[in-house]
Design a protein around this motif. Structure first.
Motif, PDB file in Angstrom:
ATOM      1  N   SER A 138       1.089  -1.490   0.072  1.00  0.00           N
ATOM      2  CA  SER A 138       0.043   0.230   0.218  1.00  0.00           C
ATOM      3  C   SER A 138       0.523   1.148   0.049  1.00  0.00           C
ATOM      4  O   SER A 138       1.756   1.663   1.100  1.00  0.00           O
ATOM      5  CB  SER A 138      -1.235  -0.288   1.858  1.00  0.00           C
ATOM      6  OG  SER A 138      -2.276   1.069   1.086  1.00  0.00           O
ATOM      7  N   SER A 139       0.771   2.177  -0.913  1.00  0.00           N
ATOM      8  CA  SER A 139       1.442   3.685  -1.045  1.00  0.00           C
ATOM      9  C   SER A 139       0.785   4.219  -0.601  1.00  0.00           C
ATOM     10  O   SER A 139       0.916   5.135   0.703  1.00  0.00           O
ATOM     11  CB  SER A 139       1.504   4.094  -2.224  1.00  0.00           C
ATOM     12  OG  SER A 139       1.738   3.223  -3.237  1.00  0.00           O
ATOM     13  N   TYR A 140      -1.042   4.546  -0.496  1.00  0.00           N
ATOM     14  CA  TYR A 140      -1.298   5.766   0.521  1.00  0.00           C
ATOM     15  C   TYR A 140      -2.582   5.349   1.708  1.00  0.00           C
ATOM     16  O   TYR A 140      -3.081   6.012   1.785  1.00  0.00           O
ATOM     17  CB  TYR A 140      -1.722   6.419  -0.294  1.00  0.00           C
ATOM     18  CG  TYR A 140      -0.684   7.526  -1.733  1.00  0.00           C
ATOM     19  CD1 TYR A 140      -0.559   8.002  -1.214  1.00  0.00           C
ATOM     20  CD2 TYR A 140      -1.166   7.142  -3.023  1.00  0.00           C
ATOM     21  CE1 TYR A 140       0.891   8.429  -2.524  1.00  0.00           C
ATOM     22  CE2 TYR A 140       0.323   6.796  -3.770  1.00  0.00           C
ATOM     23  CZ  TYR A 140       0.692   8.364  -3.696  1.00  0.00           C
ATOM     24  OH  TYR A 140       1.564   8.969  -4.028  1.00  0.00           O
ATOM     25  N   HIS A 197      -4.665   3.069   0.806  1.00  0.00           N
ATOM     26  CA  HIS A 197      -6.092   2.612   0.604  1.00  0.00           C
ATOM     27  C   HIS A 197      -6.471   0.841   0.770  1.00  0.00           C
ATOM     28  O   HIS A 197      -7.250   0.093   1.334  1.00  0.00           O
ATOM     29  CB  HIS A 197      -6.434   2.990  -1.373  1.00  0.00           C
ATOM     30  CG  HIS A 197      -6.543   4.290  -1.107  1.00  0.00           C
ATOM     31  ND1 HIS A 197      -5.563   5.281  -1.247  1.00  0.00           N
ATOM     32  CD2 HIS A 197      -7.693   4.956  -1.761  1.00  0.00           C
ATOM     33  CE1 HIS A 197      -5.605   6.213  -1.170  1.00  0.00           C
ATOM     34  NE2 HIS A 197      -7.302   7.116  -1.029  1.00  0.00           N
ATOM     35  N   PRO A 216      -2.306  -2.624  -4.910  1.00  0.00           N
ATOM     36  CA  PRO A 216      -2.793  -1.038  -6.005  1.00  0.00           C
ATOM     37  C   PRO A 216      -2.422  -1.276  -7.393  1.00  0.00           C
ATOM     38  O   PRO A 216      -2.164  -2.546  -7.705  1.00  0.00           O
ATOM     39  CB  PRO A 216      -1.857   0.267  -5.251  1.00  0.00           C
ATOM     40  CG  PRO A 216      -1.036  -0.611  -4.727  1.00  0.00           C
ATOM     41  CD  PRO A 216      -1.213  -1.774  -3.795  1.00  0.00           C
ATOM     42  N   SER A 265      -7.098  -1.858  -5.073  1.00  0.00           N
ATOM     43  CA  SER A 265      -7.075  -0.495  -4.999  1.00  0.00           C
ATOM     44  C   SER A 265      -6.955   0.191  -6.770  1.00  0.00           C
ATOM     45  O   SER A 265      -6.121  -0.542  -7.084  1.00  0.00           O
ATOM     46  CB  SER A 265      -6.603   0.876  -4.198  1.00  0.00           C
ATOM     47  OG  SER A 265      -7.598   1.809  -4.205  1.00  0.00           O
ATOM     48  N   GLY A 294      -7.122   3.408  -9.544  1.00  0.00           N
ATOM     49  CA  GLY A 294      -7.041   5.253  -9.390  1.00  0.00           C
ATOM     50  C   GLY A 294      -9.102   5.568  -9.842  1.00  0.00           C
ATOM     51  O   GLY A 294      -9.563   5.971  -9.399  1.00  0.00           O
ATOM     52  N   ALA A 330     -10.217   4.476  -5.992  1.00  0.00           N
ATOM     53  CA  ALA A 330      -9.539   5.268  -4.673  1.00  0.00           C
ATOM     54  C   ALA A 330      -9.492   7.213  -5.843  1.00  0.00           C
ATOM     55  O   ALA A 330      -9.344   7.950  -4.882  1.00  0.00           O
ATOM     56  CB  ALA A 330      -8.062   5.287  -4.686  1.00  0.00           C
ATOM     57  N   ASP A 341      -7.047  11.386  -7.731  1.00  0.00           N
ATOM     58  CA  ASP A 341      -5.645  11.897  -6.917  1.00  0.00           C
ATOM     59  C   ASP A 341      -5.760  10.905  -4.809  1.00  0.00           C
ATOM     60  O   ASP A 341      -5.341  11.830  -4.132  1.00  0.00           O
ATOM     61  CB  ASP A 341      -6.438  13.238  -6.091  1.00  0.00           C
ATOM     62  CG  ASP A 341      -7.862  13.999  -5.650  1.00  0.00           C
ATOM     63  OD1 ASP A 341      -8.274  12.444  -5.795  1.00  0.00           O
ATOM     64  OD2 ASP A 341      -8.166  14.860  -5.565  1.00  0.00           O
ATOM     65  N   GLY A 342      -5.841  10.099  -5.508  1.00  0.00           N
ATOM     66  CA  GLY A 342      -5.919   9.327  -4.508  1.00  0.00           C
ATOM     67  C   GLY A 342      -6.675  10.232  -3.217  1.00  0.00           C
ATOM     68  O   GLY A 342      -6.701   9.086  -1.686  1.00  0.00           O
ATOM     69  N   HIS A 370     -11.838   7.731  -0.192  1.00  0.00           N
ATOM     70  CA  HIS A 370     -11.767   6.009   0.398  1.00  0.00           C
ATOM     71  C   HIS A 370     -12.117   5.046   0.414  1.00  0.00           C
ATOM     72  O   HIS A 370     -13.253   5.588  -0.440  1.00  0.00           O
ATOM     73  CB  HIS A 370     -10.861   6.539   2.076  1.00  0.00           C
ATOM     74  CG  HIS A 370     -10.209   7.961   2.358  1.00  0.00           C
ATOM     75  ND1 HIS A 370      -8.525   7.358   2.597  1.00  0.00           N
ATOM     76  CD2 HIS A 370     -10.114   9.120   2.991  1.00  0.00           C
ATOM     77  CE1 HIS A 370      -8.080   8.239   2.374  1.00  0.00           C
ATOM     78  NE2 HIS A 370      -8.415   9.633   2.439  1.00  0.00           N
TER      79      HIS A 370
END
Length: 207
Positions: free
Chosen positions: A10-12, A14, A77, A113, A115, A167, A170-171, A174
């Motif tokens: 997971s980067s952000y 989600h 993601p 997840s 975008g 997501a 722009d992420g 949530h």
């Protein structure tokens, strides 16, 4: 005890949120032990900080760990319509498990997840299943008995191939409660099936 591993990148945040929901679902099944782990990061710290990646204290898994579980649920993601490179790099190191058939007959599942709704969501779920099938795992998705995936009043992640969330470009968006409910459903579904298979295997050994 049936052992379930929820393994994610997971980067952000989600995918981590979905992973936590998957683990909650699996833990709700009596006789199930669940471990939540992440794959190692491959992005340098300076780039992570500049991009605003989350800090994550979840313990890191090794490919060898996969053999210790009755079921493995992978979360990733979507990057350019497929799983993240970090997840692919992790699986690429599991050749030794493949060579000795260490994962044959175990349960595998995926969640993701993405975008945008049409940015490769289902493609990522489907293609992430492919390595698991090479390992000889039995794939479990998110059947339509989870009715939330048919909702049309809002943007909903997931598919019959696995749980998920959208997501936003722009992420900023949530996981919704429906997305999280789908992940919990899938986690419990995987745990129940893994428990049944493990019970059959134990019965066969005893006989």
């Amino acid at each position: 005890m049936t052992r379930v591993l929820v393994l994610y990148y997971s980067s952000y945040g989600h995918v981590r949120a979905l992973a936590q929901a998957e683990a909650q679902g699996a833990e709700s099944v009596p006789g199930t032990r669940v471990d939540l782990r992440r794959v190692p990061e491959t992005v340098p710290d300076a780039i992570r900080q500049k991009a605003g990646f989350i800090e994550d204290a979840t313990p890191v898994a090794t490919p060898a760990d996969l053999a210790d579980y009755d079921a493995v649920i992978l979360g990733t993601p979507t990057l350019f319509g497929m799983m993240a490179g970090q997840m692919k790099a992790f699986l690429d190191q599991a050749g030794g498990l493949w060579a000795r058939n260490a994962l044959v007959g175990k349960v595998g599942a995926v969640f993701a997840s993405t975008g945008s709704q049409h940015g490769g969501h289902e493609a990522t779920l489907l293609t992430t299943q492919i390595p698991l099938q090479h390992f000889g795992m039995l794939i479990v998705g998110m059947p339509y008995s989870f009715a939330g995936q048919t909702e049309a009043h809002a943007v909903i992640g997931g598919a019959p191939y696995g749980a998920g969330t959208i997501a936003g470009a722009d992420g900023a968006r949530h996981p919704t409660e429906t997305d999280l409910a789908g992940a919990r459903f899938q986690g419990a579904h995987v745990a129940r099936i893994a428990g049944r298979l493990a019970g059959v295997a134990l019965h066969a050994e005893a006989a």
